[in-house]
Design a protein around this motif. Sequence first.
Motif, mmCIF file in Angstrom:
data_model
loop_
_atom_site.group_PDB
_atom_site.id
_atom_site.type_symbol
_atom_site.label_atom_id
_atom_site.label_comp_id
_atom_site.label_asym_id
_atom_site.label_seq_id
_atom_site.Cartn_x
_atom_site.Cartn_y
_atom_site.Cartn_z
ATOM 1 N N THR A 173 44.537 29.187 41.631
ATOM 2 C CA THR A 173 44.770 28.082 40.716
ATOM 3 C C THR A 173 44.167 28.436 39.360
ATOM 4 O O THR A 173 43.382 29.399 39.238
ATOM 5 C CB THR A 173 44.124 26.791 41.231
ATOM 6 O OG1 THR A 173 42.692 26.969 41.234
ATOM 7 C CG2 THR A 173 44.595 26.465 42.639
ATOM 8 N N ASP A 175 41.886 26.783 37.688
ATOM 9 C CA ASP A 175 40.430 26.637 37.761
ATOM 10 C C ASP A 175 39.791 27.813 38.473
ATOM 11 O O ASP A 175 38.729 28.308 38.064
ATOM 12 C CB ASP A 175 40.064 25.332 38.472
ATOM 13 C CG ASP A 175 40.357 24.103 37.633
ATOM 14 O OD1 ASP A 175 40.537 24.252 36.404
ATOM 15 O OD2 ASP A 175 40.417 22.991 38.201
ATOM 16 N N ASP A 176 40.420 28.280 39.559
ATOM 17 C CA ASP A 176 39.883 29.424 40.301
ATOM 18 C C ASP A 176 39.905 30.691 39.450
ATOM 19 O O ASP A 176 38.986 31.516 39.530
ATOM 20 C CB ASP A 176 40.685 29.653 41.580
ATOM 21 C CG ASP A 176 40.385 28.611 42.648
ATOM 22 O OD1 ASP A 176 39.344 27.938 42.524
ATOM 23 O OD2 ASP A 176 41.194 28.475 43.587
ATOM 24 N N ARG A 179 36.947 30.498 37.100
ATOM 25 C CA ARG A 179 35.704 30.748 37.840
ATOM 26 C C ARG A 179 35.593 32.221 38.210
ATOM 27 O O ARG A 179 34.504 32.802 38.180
ATOM 28 C CB ARG A 179 35.657 29.879 39.104
ATOM 29 C CG ARG A 179 35.189 28.451 38.846
ATOM 30 C CD ARG A 179 34.876 27.743 40.153
ATOM 31 N NE ARG A 179 36.091 27.486 40.919
ATOM 32 C CZ ARG A 179 36.804 26.371 40.822
ATOM 33 N NH1 ARG A 179 36.437 25.410 39.988
ATOM 34 N NH2 ARG A 179 37.885 26.193 41.558
#
Length: 240
Positions: A173, A175-176, A179
């Motif tokens: 994703t 967001d992943d 990160r």
Amino acid sequence: MGGLQRALSWVFPAQCILCTGLVEDTGGLCADCWKRTPFLTGLLCDTCGASLPGESSGVEHCDDCLSMSRPWAAGRAALSYRDLGRKIVLSLKHGDRTDLAKPAAAWMERAGRDALRPGTLLVPVPVHWSRLLRRRYNQSAELVRALSARTGLACCPDALIRQRRTPPQDGMTVDDRFRNMTGAIRVNPRRRNEVEGKTLCLIDDVMTSGATLAASAEALWGAGADQIFVLVLARVEKET
């Protein structure tokens, strides 16, 4: 063209970089491949280069760039990452087709002419040393060298270091992806003085979420960069 070159061009005529079609100059696309290559034109997002519907004479932004902060002033892309655009990127990245960097640089120069200002330093997104060992080259650095030769702008191929080998981001994703890139890139201590106070143009082969470019830009801001632009060969676009 010298006599020997003319003779060789008759014996070994220039071929399209993507097929066996004949072209006038080495490193070109034949008419059919040119028509099927998804160059990004028309209305584009000023921040990431993605295509937008409609027409406008002002600055426009896509939904993603309206919803998240990008750590660079503006971004451009030469191609959409689909069809022959995807083939070109993958051939450069994984197919040992470093010869594609030269024609790609011409397309990127046209797409990023506003960012490629006099005095701008060209900086590639880095790859981890273990991937560099296996692949033998950094495709983004190849694009930087070709752009530098074409524009006369200075480049610093080792300005950034990928200090942590990150897992492949396919299937992650947004967001992943961000990160995954946290703390992965830093400025080369030996090149810190070269980026401090400079206008920089970050170069990469493809932009998806922008997480890798963001990590690179943040590292450059930390080293005192004055202004940062982004220029990529291809942009992954959302299906409509």
